[in-house]
Design an enzyme around this catalytic site. Structure first.
Site, short mmCIF file in Angstrom:
data_model
loop_
_atom_site.label_atom_id
_atom_site.label_comp_id
_atom_site.label_asym_id
_atom_site.label_seq_id
_atom_site.Cartn_x
_atom_site.Cartn_y
_atom_site.Cartn_z
N ASP A 1 -36.80 15.80 -11.24
CA ASP A 1 -36.61 14.69 -12.18
C ASP A 1 -37.25 13.41 -11.64
OD1 ASP A 1 -35.74 13.40 -14.44
OD2 ASP A 1 -33.66 13.23 -13.80
N GLY A 2 -37.69 12.55 -12.55
CA GLY A 2 -38.16 11.22 -12.15
C GLY A 2 -39.65 10.98 -12.28
N ASN A 3 -40.38 11.93 -12.84
CA ASN A 3 -41.83 11.74 -12.99
C ASN A 3 -42.13 10.53 -13.89
OD1 ASN A 3 -42.10 14.11 -11.60
ND2 ASN A 3 -42.63 15.36 -13.37
N TRP B 1 -41.45 7.26 -12.11
CA TRP B 1 -42.48 7.05 -11.08
C TRP B 1 -43.70 6.40 -11.72
CZ3 TRP B 1 -47.51 8.30 -10.20
CH2 TRP B 1 -47.99 8.18 -8.89
N ARG C 1 -46.70 8.25 -18.76
CA ARG C 1 -45.76 9.24 -18.21
C ARG C 1 -46.49 10.46 -17.63
NH1 ARG C 1 -40.59 8.98 -19.32
NH2 ARG C 1 -40.37 11.23 -19.31
N ASN D 1 -36.53 19.62 -23.74
CA ASN D 1 -37.75 18.81 -23.59
C ASN D 1 -38.64 18.81 -24.84
OD1 ASN D 1 -38.15 19.48 -20.03
ND2 ASN D 1 -37.23 17.72 -21.04
N TRP D 2 -38.38 19.72 -25.80
CA TRP D 2 -39.15 19.72 -27.05
C TRP D 2 -38.91 18.43 -27.84
CZ3 TRP D 2 -42.88 23.10 -26.99
CH2 TRP D 2 -42.70 24.33 -26.37
N ARG E 1 -39.26 15.51 -26.72
CA ARG E 1 -40.17 14.44 -26.25
C ARG E 1 -41.34 14.28 -27.23
NH1 ARG E 1 -39.86 14.13 -19.77
NH2 ARG E 1 -37.62 14.35 -19.70
N ARG F 1 -31.33 18.11 -7.07
CA ARG F 1 -31.84 17.30 -8.17
C ARG F 1 -32.38 15.99 -7.59
NH1 ARG F 1 -30.08 16.66 -14.18
NH2 ARG F 1 -31.67 15.19 -14.84
C1 FPP Z 1 -38.71 15.37 -15.35
O1 FPP Z 1 -39.17 14.06 -15.18
C2 FPP Z 1 -39.79 16.29 -15.25
C3 FPP Z 1 -40.22 17.13 -16.25
C4 FPP Z 1 -39.61 17.22 -17.57
C5 FPP Z 1 -41.38 17.99 -16.06
C6 FPP Z 1 -41.50 18.64 -14.72
C7 FPP Z 1 -42.89 19.08 -14.59
C8 FPP Z 1 -43.66 18.96 -13.50
C9 FPP Z 1 -43.21 18.47 -12.20
C10 FPP Z 1 -45.09 19.29 -13.54
C11 FPP Z 1 -45.47 20.72 -13.70
C12 FPP Z 1 -44.68 21.73 -13.01
C13 FPP Z 1 -45.18 22.94 -12.63
C14 FPP Z 1 -44.28 23.97 -12.08
C15 FPP Z 1 -46.61 23.25 -12.75
P1 FPP Z 1 -38.91 13.04 -16.36
O2 FPP Z 1 -40.13 12.99 -17.19
O3 FPP Z 1 -37.66 13.40 -17.10
O4 FPP Z 1 -38.70 11.72 -15.55
P2 FPP Z 1 -37.84 10.46 -16.01
O5 FPP Z 1 -36.41 10.91 -16.04
O6 FPP Z 1 -38.11 9.47 -14.92
O7 FPP Z 1 -38.36 10.02 -17.35
#
Ligand code: FPP
Length: 240
Positions: free
Chosen positions: A18-20, A23, A31, A66-67, A69, A186
């Site tokens: 979590d957290g992409n 970041w 994003r 996640n669908w 989004r 997590r």
């Molecule tokens: C959650 O961060 C992350 C995801 C929904 C996607 C995870 C995917 C990857 C790390 C990339 C691909 C993975 C593989 C195995 C190839 P968020 O977007 O919910 O972050 P936020 O809570 O800060 O918005």
């Protein structure tokens, strides 16, 4: 179940990455830039696992929720999965890694399903390390699909209702044959399990770390694994 000895290693580690998004936001980036960095973390962590004694790694890459989004973000994530499978996963095939995908295939693009099946087929006899990618996974959805398959077997006479045990349930989940996770991590400072491996993680230890997934490091994983070795797992037995 016996009380586990202190000092035991976590063989199966599952991670909610979590957290992409945060970041990327902190850097004024879209994003998807965070997800791309997240793939780099995936690569580093996967490579570190065998040396840290981890035999099974399960990564939560895309949830059934996640669908919801934006179309752009979903399309970007699907493209990252395609690229990962085409490049990284092909590279992993040369290194005794078994690849499995957990989650509902229904709803995923056809070409992605074909790539997943191809990689699973080509690595099914690998034994050193098992990388499981949860893609379109939701714990409740998985349990519901398993229940439906079991109900069909009961309806057709293949199985009796009284023969349904916990082992039968486990064998009908996407994770059939995998050991349960010992440890669920997590990232990003959120304290939720978000519908991840609901059945399998019933006795797992949990670790929540503040680092956002793109900043998660091999050293952080190593620290967590060392801490796991000092925890006493009781599986419902009494203290002492
Ligand atoms: C959650 O961060 C992350 C995801 C929904 C996607 C995870 C995917 C990857 C790390 C990339 C691909 C993975 C593989 C195995 C190839 P968020 O977007 O919910 O972050 P936020 O809570 O800060 O918005």
């Amino acid at each position: 179940m016996p009380k586990d000895a202190i000092g035991k290693r976590a063989e199966h580690v599952a991670i909610i990455m979590d957290g992409n998004g945060r970041w990327a936001k902190r850097r004024g980036l879209p994003r998807l830039a965070g997800h791309k960095r997240g793939v780099e973390t995936v690569r580093r962590i996967v490579e570190a696992c065998p040396d840290l004694g981890v035999k099974y790694l399960t990564l939560f890459a895309f949830s059934t929720e996640n669908w919801k989004r934006s179309d752009d973000e979903i399309a970007g994530l699907m493209q990252l999965f395609r690229n990962y499978m085409a490049r990284e996963a092909e590279r992993l095939i040369g290194s005794d890694v078994r690849l499995r995908f957990l989650g509902a295939r229904d709803g995923l693009p056809d070409d992605i399903i074909r790539m997943m099946e191809d990689l699973e087929g080509r690595t099914e006899d690998r034994t050193k390390f098992s990388l499981n990618i949860a893609l379109n996974h939701g714990g409740r959805d998985e349990i519901t699909r398993a229940t439906r398959r079991i109900a069909q077997k009961v309806a057709s006479g293949e199985l009796k209702a009284e023969e349904i045990t916990e082992d039968v349930m486990s064998a009908h989940l996407d994770s059939a044959g995998l050991p349960d996770p010992d440890l669920v991590i997590r990232t990003s400072g959120e304290y939720r399990i978000s519908n991840f491996l609901l059945w399998q993680a019933a006795y797992a230890e949990y670790e929540f770390v503040d680092a956002l997934w793109p900043d998660f490091s091999e050293a952080m994983l190593s620290d967590i694994l060392n801490r796991f070795g000092t925890r006493e797992r009781r599986f419902g037995t009494a203290v002492g």
